[in-house]
Design a protein around this motif. Sequence first.
Motif, mmCIF file in Angstrom:
data_model
loop_
_atom_site.group_PDB
_atom_site.id
_atom_site.type_symbol
_atom_site.label_atom_id
_atom_site.label_comp_id
_atom_site.label_asym_id
_atom_site.label_seq_id
_atom_site.Cartn_x
_atom_site.Cartn_y
_atom_site.Cartn_z
ATOM 1 N N THR A 107 0.832 -1.196 0.000
ATOM 2 C CA THR A 107 0.000 0.000 0.000
ATOM 3 C C THR A 107 0.870 1.251 0.000
ATOM 4 O OG1 THR A 107 -0.130 -0.003 2.407
ATOM 5 C CG2 THR A 107 -1.814 -1.252 1.228
ATOM 6 N N LYS A 108 0.217 2.402 -0.074
ATOM 7 C CA LYS A 108 0.968 3.663 -0.107
ATOM 8 C C LYS A 108 1.746 3.863 1.189
ATOM 9 C CE LYS A 108 0.304 8.574 -1.078
ATOM 10 N NZ LYS A 108 -0.704 9.631 -1.359
ATOM 11 N N TRP A 109 1.110 3.521 2.324
ATOM 12 C CA TRP A 109 1.794 3.690 3.607
ATOM 13 C C TRP A 109 2.942 2.695 3.756
ATOM 14 C CZ3 TRP A 109 3.426 6.209 7.516
ATOM 15 C CH2 TRP A 109 3.869 5.549 8.662
ATOM 16 N N GLU A 110 2.719 1.436 3.320
ATOM 17 C CA GLU A 110 3.772 0.440 3.412
ATOM 18 C C GLU A 110 4.984 0.819 2.558
ATOM 19 O OE1 GLU A 110 0.928 -3.477 4.258
ATOM 20 O OE2 GLU A 110 1.864 -3.160 2.289
ATOM 21 N N GLN A 111 4.716 1.376 1.363
ATOM 22 C CA GLN A 111 5.820 1.803 0.514
ATOM 23 C C GLN A 111 6.548 2.998 1.131
ATOM 24 O OE1 GLN A 111 6.725 0.145 -2.197
ATOM 25 N NE2 GLN A 111 8.466 1.515 -2.548
ATOM 26 N N PHE A 112 5.789 3.924 1.724
ATOM 27 C CA PHE A 112 6.397 5.086 2.383
ATOM 28 C C PHE A 112 7.240 4.655 3.578
ATOM 29 C CE2 PHE A 112 6.120 8.356 5.693
ATOM 30 C CZ PHE A 112 6.715 9.426 5.027
ATOM 31 N N ALA A 113 6.702 3.708 4.384
ATOM 32 C CA ALA A 113 7.451 3.230 5.545
ATOM 33 C C ALA A 113 8.726 2.495 5.129
ATOM 34 C CB ALA A 113 6.565 2.312 6.379
ATOM 35 N N LYS A 114 8.653 1.775 4.013
ATOM 36 C CA LYS A 114 9.841 1.068 3.541
ATOM 37 C C LYS A 114 10.896 2.052 3.047
ATOM 38 C CE LYS A 114 11.242 -2.524 0.280
ATOM 39 N NZ LYS A 114 10.773 -3.449 -0.798
ATOM 40 N N ASP A 115 10.470 3.104 2.354
ATOM 41 C CA ASP A 115 11.428 4.095 1.855
ATOM 42 C C ASP A 115 12.067 4.877 3.000
ATOM 43 O OD1 ASP A 115 10.725 3.213 -0.633
ATOM 44 O OD2 ASP A 115 9.305 4.854 -1.027
ATOM 45 N N LYS A 116 11.275 5.189 4.024
ATOM 46 C CA LYS A 116 11.782 5.987 5.148
ATOM 47 C C LYS A 116 12.419 5.143 6.249
ATOM 48 C CE LYS A 116 10.423 9.938 3.495
ATOM 49 N NZ LYS A 116 11.391 11.002 3.117
ATOM 50 N N GLY A 117 12.317 3.834 6.117
ATOM 51 C CA GLY A 117 12.899 2.970 7.139
ATOM 52 C C GLY A 117 12.115 2.915 8.425
ATOM 53 N N ARG A 185 -8.522 2.932 2.900
ATOM 54 C CA ARG A 185 -7.823 1.658 2.687
ATOM 55 C C ARG A 185 -8.121 1.099 1.289
ATOM 56 N NH1 ARG A 185 -8.457 -3.819 3.191
ATOM 57 N NH2 ARG A 185 -10.697 -3.566 3.501
ATOM 58 N N MET A 186 -9.392 1.159 0.885
ATOM 59 C CA MET A 186 -9.742 0.670 -0.449
ATOM 60 C C MET A 186 -9.109 1.520 -1.545
ATOM 61 S SD MET A 186 -11.577 -1.977 0.121
ATOM 62 C CE MET A 186 -12.290 -2.288 -1.471
ATOM 63 N N ALA A 190 -6.546 0.243 -4.476
ATOM 64 C CA ALA A 190 -6.804 0.507 -5.895
ATOM 65 C C ALA A 190 -5.649 1.284 -6.520
ATOM 66 C CB ALA A 190 -8.113 1.283 -6.052
ATOM 67 N N ARG A 191 -5.076 2.233 -5.775
ATOM 68 C CA ARG A 191 -3.954 3.004 -6.301
ATOM 69 C C ARG A 191 -2.721 2.128 -6.479
ATOM 70 N NH1 ARG A 191 -3.778 6.189 -2.490
ATOM 71 N NH2 ARG A 191 -5.226 7.768 -3.232
ATOM 72 N N ALA A 192 -2.505 1.181 -5.554
ATOM 73 C CA ALA A 192 -1.349 0.288 -5.673
ATOM 74 C C ALA A 192 -1.479 -0.649 -6.866
ATOM 75 C CB ALA A 192 -1.186 -0.518 -4.385
ATOM 76 N N GLN A 193 -2.711 -1.062 -7.175
ATOM 77 C CA GLN A 193 -2.939 -1.942 -8.323
ATOM 78 C C GLN A 193 -3.202 -1.175 -9.613
ATOM 79 O OE1 GLN A 193 -6.056 -4.635 -7.244
ATOM 80 N NE2 GLN A 193 -4.852 -5.629 -5.640
ATOM 81 N N ASP A 196 -8.322 2.545 -12.142
ATOM 82 C CA ASP A 196 -9.033 3.820 -12.210
ATOM 83 C C ASP A 196 -10.281 3.748 -11.349
ATOM 84 O OD1 ASP A 196 -7.147 4.743 -13.944
ATOM 85 O OD2 ASP A 196 -8.269 4.129 -15.740
ATOM 86 N N MET A 197 -10.553 4.797 -10.622
ATOM 87 C CA MET A 197 -11.707 4.816 -9.722
ATOM 88 C C MET A 197 -12.309 6.212 -9.721
ATOM 89 S SD MET A 197 -9.751 4.726 -6.069
ATOM 90 C CE MET A 197 -8.491 5.941 -5.685
ATOM 91 N N PRO A 198 -13.598 6.336 -9.406
ATOM 92 C CA PRO A 198 -14.239 7.652 -9.345
ATOM 93 C C PRO A 198 -13.793 8.421 -8.110
ATOM 94 C CG PRO A 198 -15.778 5.955 -8.694
ATOM 95 C CD PRO A 198 -14.537 5.253 -9.167
ATOM 96 N N ARG A 199 -14.352 9.625 -7.965
ATOM 97 C CA ARG A 199 -13.964 10.458 -6.830
ATOM 98 C C ARG A 199 -14.409 9.846 -5.508
ATOM 99 N NH1 ARG A 199 -15.702 16.412 -9.186
ATOM 100 N NH2 ARG A 199 -14.263 16.428 -10.965
ATOM 101 N N VAL A 200 -15.584 9.211 -5.501
ATOM 102 C CA VAL A 200 -16.108 8.623 -4.270
ATOM 103 C C VAL A 200 -16.363 7.155 -4.520
ATOM 104 C CG1 VAL A 200 -17.948 8.689 -2.560
ATOM 105 C CG2 VAL A 200 -17.177 10.809 -3.632
ATOM 106 N N GLY A 201 -15.994 6.304 -3.572
ATOM 107 C CA GLY A 201 -16.251 4.881 -3.678
ATOM 108 C C GLY A 201 -15.155 4.153 -4.418
ATOM 109 N N PHE A 202 -15.431 2.879 -4.703
ATOM 110 C CA PHE A 202 -14.447 2.020 -5.368
ATOM 111 C C PHE A 202 -15.176 1.144 -6.368
ATOM 112 C CE2 PHE A 202 -12.565 -2.210 -5.579
ATOM 113 C CZ PHE A 202 -11.336 -1.872 -6.136
#
Length: 342
Positions: A107-117, A185-186, A190-193, A196-202
């Motif tokens: 996920t975005k947070w997991e990738q950020f945590a990995k980059d920042k250690g 979280r959803m 979706a961003r990691a995979q 494309d998604m709308p402004r609201v929902g998935f």
Amino acid sequence: MDIVKEVLDKQAKEAEKYKPINVVKHEEVKIDAGRLMISDPNVFSEEIKENTESYLLNLTRDNVQLLVNSIWELPTERLDEHIVVKLPKPSFALPRARKLPVPRAPTKWEQFAKDKGIVKRKKDKKVWDEELGKWVPTYGYQKYKAERDKDWVLEVPKNIDPMTDMFQKKKDLKNEKIAKNEISRMKNIARAQKVDMPRVGFVSEESASAKDLLVAATIAKASTASVGKFQASLPKEKTARGIGVRELIPGSQKRKRALNNAMEKSEQIEVVDKLLKKRPKIDVEKAVQIQKREDREEREKKPVEKKKKGGSKSKHAKKFTKKPKSGMGRAGNKKPAGRKRR
């Protein structure tokens, strides 16, 4: 000599209990030590018909012995007072009903945590609460009980209704926060995979875009018998640009014109019916009774008037006609008045 013979016989009987570790096969078996699997291509003998259970038991024992022998041929090492063997890579490809699982994208947070250690630290199960004066769990149902004991009364602010249920309001805010976290979280998944998604929902990859949905809504609204004339508009509803009823449904303008004429005619008929219905209702029975009563009253008045004019005349009184005056003929012509005779 008898004693020696007895000892030898006893040893022979005990040796019969344990079969040799060397097994001889007509055809060489295939052994896969990596999967702990053995494949025996030898044909069954006729002995299986006579005693099936004992034959299969002996066959299984021989094959397991061969597998164990192949394992002990591998290099061994001692680990914590135990002898272990490192198995080789499997050589037999097992069939699979499904494909191998793909590792989950971070996920975005997991990738950020990995980059920042950033390392995830295990949470403490309990913390000391100064207000309650006891150890309180940091998660779980026991934490909810501790919060309920801690917040047994809540202050109502001055800028809201004094009858507001602050406990229910706090619960609603918590549920709203949980829902927002779930949406976030959803979105991260979706961003990691790269979906494309709308402004609201998935939505999935097969879902339509916002423009397609707008066009579909416009078509559905104009697909009624009234060409969308009686369809109520939603608040802040938008229509697809460049798409009208004429482009969507051929001949719809003609049908719409005929529908308008029919509607005007029905509206006029409805107005006339309303005007006609405003006339007072006539009660026929009541009118007949009133007429009968008036006729009866009129009949009762007529004999009284005759009695006053006629005086005391009997039933059989003769009726005399008045003589015509002198000088009057049959035709009723008047002559010039002359001199009266005495």
